[in-house]
Motif scaffolding. Structure first.
Motif, PDB file in Angstrom:
ATOM      1  N   LEU A   5       0.862  -1.184   0.000  1.00  0.00           N
ATOM      2  CA  LEU A   5       0.000   0.000   0.000  1.00  0.00           C
ATOM      3  C   LEU A   5       0.894   1.228   0.000  1.00  0.00           C
ATOM      4  CD1 LEU A   5      -2.729  -0.898   2.652  1.00  0.00           C
ATOM      5  CD2 LEU A   5      -2.968  -0.881   0.178  1.00  0.00           C
ATOM      6  N   ILE A   6       0.611   2.144  -0.914  1.00  0.00           N
ATOM      7  CA  ILE A   6       1.288   3.435  -0.930  1.00  0.00           C
ATOM      8  C   ILE A   6       0.225   4.477  -0.642  1.00  0.00           C
ATOM      9  CG2 ILE A   6       2.613   5.104  -2.273  1.00  0.00           C
ATOM     10  CD1 ILE A   6       3.698   2.795  -3.946  1.00  0.00           C
ATOM     11  N   ASN A   7       0.351   5.141   0.508  1.00  0.00           N
ATOM     12  CA  ASN A   7      -0.666   6.103   0.958  1.00  0.00           C
ATOM     13  C   ASN A   7      -2.058   5.476   0.891  1.00  0.00           C
ATOM     14  OD1 ASN A   7       1.416   7.833   1.373  1.00  0.00           O
ATOM     15  ND2 ASN A   7       0.812   9.327  -0.134  1.00  0.00           N
ATOM     16  N   ASN A   8      -2.161   4.250   1.381  1.00  0.00           N
ATOM     17  CA  ASN A   8      -3.412   3.482   1.468  1.00  0.00           C
ATOM     18  C   ASN A   8      -4.006   3.112   0.116  1.00  0.00           C
ATOM     19  OD1 ASN A   8      -3.544   3.237   4.315  1.00  0.00           O
ATOM     20  ND2 ASN A   8      -4.197   5.370   4.425  1.00  0.00           N
ATOM     21  N   GLN A   9      -3.215   3.178  -0.943  1.00  0.00           N
ATOM     22  CA  GLN A   9      -3.678   2.747  -2.264  1.00  0.00           C
ATOM     23  C   GLN A   9      -2.851   1.537  -2.690  1.00  0.00           C
ATOM     24  OE1 GLN A   9      -3.994   5.852  -5.170  1.00  0.00           O
ATOM     25  NE2 GLN A   9      -4.669   7.359  -3.675  1.00  0.00           N
ATOM     26  N   PRO A  10      -3.513   0.481  -3.187  1.00  0.00           N
ATOM     27  CA  PRO A  10      -2.779  -0.715  -3.602  1.00  0.00           C
ATOM     28  C   PRO A  10      -1.796  -0.412  -4.721  1.00  0.00           C
ATOM     29  CG  PRO A  10      -5.159  -1.105  -3.592  1.00  0.00           C
ATOM     30  CD  PRO A  10      -4.951   0.356  -3.384  1.00  0.00           C
ATOM     31  N   ALA A  11      -0.633  -1.036  -4.636  1.00  0.00           N
ATOM     32  CA  ALA A  11       0.388  -0.885  -5.669  1.00  0.00           C
ATOM     33  C   ALA A  11       1.090  -2.227  -5.835  1.00  0.00           C
ATOM     34  CB  ALA A  11       1.389   0.190  -5.277  1.00  0.00           C
ATOM     35  N   GLU A  12       1.544  -2.501  -7.051  1.00  0.00           N
ATOM     36  CA  GLU A  12       2.311  -3.709  -7.339  1.00  0.00           C
ATOM     37  C   GLU A  12       3.735  -3.313  -7.709  1.00  0.00           C
ATOM     38  OE1 GLU A  12       0.604  -6.094 -10.421  1.00  0.00           O
ATOM     39  OE2 GLU A  12      -0.754  -7.076  -9.036  1.00  0.00           O
ATOM     40  N   LEU A  13       4.687  -4.021  -7.113  1.00  0.00           N
ATOM     41  CA  LEU A  13       6.098  -3.786  -7.394  1.00  0.00           C
ATOM     42  C   LEU A  13       6.767  -5.133  -7.614  1.00  0.00           C
ATOM     43  CD1 LEU A  13       6.840  -1.214  -4.554  1.00  0.00           C
ATOM     44  CD2 LEU A  13       6.634  -0.702  -6.981  1.00  0.00           C
ATOM     45  N   PRO A  14       7.893  -5.151  -8.332  1.00  0.00           N
ATOM     46  CA  PRO A  14       8.606  -6.417  -8.511  1.00  0.00           C
ATOM     47  C   PRO A  14       9.215  -6.885  -7.191  1.00  0.00           C
ATOM     48  CG  PRO A  14       9.827  -4.606  -9.498  1.00  0.00           C
ATOM     49  CD  PRO A  14       8.516  -4.047  -9.047  1.00  0.00           C
ATOM     50  N   PRO A  15       9.397  -8.177  -7.020  1.00  0.00           N
ATOM     51  CA  PRO A  15      10.044  -8.674  -5.802  1.00  0.00           C
ATOM     52  C   PRO A  15      11.407  -8.016  -5.613  1.00  0.00           C
ATOM     53  CG  PRO A  15       9.145 -10.493  -7.073  1.00  0.00           C
ATOM     54  CD  PRO A  15       9.020  -9.258  -7.928  1.00  0.00           C
ATOM     55  N   GLY A  16      11.722  -7.670  -4.368  1.00  0.00           N
ATOM     56  CA  GLY A  16      12.987  -7.019  -4.070  1.00  0.00           C
ATOM     57  C   GLY A  16      13.001  -5.528  -4.340  1.00  0.00           C
ATOM     58  N   ALA A  17      11.848  -4.954  -4.675  1.00  0.00           N
ATOM     59  CA  ALA A  17      11.769  -3.522  -4.955  1.00  0.00           C
ATOM     60  C   ALA A  17      12.144  -2.728  -3.703  1.00  0.00           C
ATOM     61  CB  ALA A  17      10.375  -3.138  -5.420  1.00  0.00           C
ATOM     62  N   THR A  18      12.709  -1.556  -3.944  1.00  0.00           N
ATOM     63  CA  THR A  18      13.139  -0.687  -2.850  1.00  0.00           C
ATOM     64  C   THR A  18      12.205   0.519  -2.738  1.00  0.00           C
ATOM     65  OG1 THR A  18      14.567   0.628  -4.276  1.00  0.00           O
ATOM     66  CG2 THR A  18      15.560  -1.326  -3.247  1.00  0.00           C
ATOM     67  N   VAL A  19      12.391   1.260  -1.663  1.00  0.00           N
ATOM     68  CA  VAL A  19      11.642   2.506  -1.485  1.00  0.00           C
ATOM     69  C   VAL A  19      11.906   3.433  -2.673  1.00  0.00           C
ATOM     70  CG1 VAL A  19      11.468   4.595  -0.068  1.00  0.00           C
ATOM     71  CG2 VAL A  19      11.522   2.343   1.028  1.00  0.00           C
ATOM     72  N   ALA A  20      13.153   3.500  -3.131  1.00  0.00           N
ATOM     73  CA  ALA A  20      13.489   4.368  -4.268  1.00  0.00           C
ATOM     74  C   ALA A  20      12.686   3.982  -5.504  1.00  0.00           C
ATOM     75  CB  ALA A  20      14.980   4.301  -4.556  1.00  0.00           C
ATOM     76  N   GLU A  21      12.528   2.689  -5.754  1.00  0.00           N
ATOM     77  CA  GLU A  21      11.761   2.238  -6.919  1.00  0.00           C
ATOM     78  C   GLU A  21      10.273   2.570  -6.768  1.00  0.00           C
ATOM     79  OE1 GLU A  21      14.138  -1.585  -8.566  1.00  0.00           O
ATOM     80  OE2 GLU A  21      13.499  -1.690  -6.473  1.00  0.00           O
ATOM     81  N   ALA A  22       9.751   2.427  -5.564  1.00  0.00           N
ATOM     82  CA  ALA A  22       8.352   2.780  -5.322  1.00  0.00           C
ATOM     83  C   ALA A  22       8.139   4.277  -5.532  1.00  0.00           C
ATOM     84  CB  ALA A  22       7.940   2.371  -3.905  1.00  0.00           C
ATOM     85  N   ILE A  59       3.971   8.349   2.127  1.00  0.00           N
ATOM     86  CA  ILE A  59       4.705   9.503   1.624  1.00  0.00           C
ATOM     87  C   ILE A  59       4.017  10.729   2.221  1.00  0.00           C
ATOM     88  CG2 ILE A  59       5.452  10.763  -0.417  1.00  0.00           C
ATOM     89  CD1 ILE A  59       5.024   8.034  -1.942  1.00  0.00           C
ATOM     90  N   ILE A  60       4.738  11.425   3.083  1.00  0.00           N
ATOM     91  CA  ILE A  60       4.137  12.482   3.887  1.00  0.00           C
ATOM     92  C   ILE A  60       4.704  13.832   3.482  1.00  0.00           C
ATOM     93  CG2 ILE A  60       3.765  13.295   6.254  1.00  0.00           C
ATOM     94  CD1 ILE A  60       4.817  10.111   6.721  1.00  0.00           C
ATOM     95  N   ALA A  61       3.815  14.716   3.063  1.00  0.00           N
ATOM     96  CA  ALA A  61       4.221  16.082   2.699  1.00  0.00           C
ATOM     97  C   ALA A  61       4.039  16.988   3.917  1.00  0.00           C
ATOM     98  CB  ALA A  61       3.375  16.583   1.548  1.00  0.00           C
ATOM     99  N   PRO A  62       4.941  17.938   4.097  1.00  0.00           N
ATOM    100  CA  PRO A  62       4.791  18.854   5.222  1.00  0.00           C
ATOM    101  C   PRO A  62       3.549  19.734   5.046  1.00  0.00           C
ATOM    102  CG  PRO A  62       6.557  19.600   3.783  1.00  0.00           C
ATOM    103  CD  PRO A  62       6.088  18.270   3.269  1.00  0.00           C
TER     104      PRO A  62
END
Length: 66
Positions: A5-22, A59-62
């Motif tokens: 989940l990215i900001n409570n929205q489903p997302a698909e990433l490849p196995p081993g994905a990093t925060v940078a890739e997301a 992902i939190i914006a000020p």
């Protein structure tokens, strides 16, 4: 593919994905901070911090104002 989940929205990433890739997929506008499963991730760790299925990436914006 792993499901996160990215900001409570489903997302698909490849196995081993990093925060940078997301972040590359999500493309947030700076400035922002990142937390994985409520734990702050410093910018210098984005490329090293791997994500697992079920992780919650925030992902939190000020917010300004008074």
């Amino acid at each position: 593919m792993i499901q996160i989940l990215i900001n409570n929205q489903p997302a698909e990433l490849p196995p081993g994905a990093t925060v940078a890739e997301a972040l590359a997929q999500w493309q947030p506008r700076p400035p922002f901070a990142v937390a994985v499963n409520t734990q702050f991730v410093p910018k210098g760790r984005y490329a090293a911090q791997q994500l697992q299925a079920g992780d919650k990436l925030e992902i939190i914006a000020p917010v300004t104002g008074g």
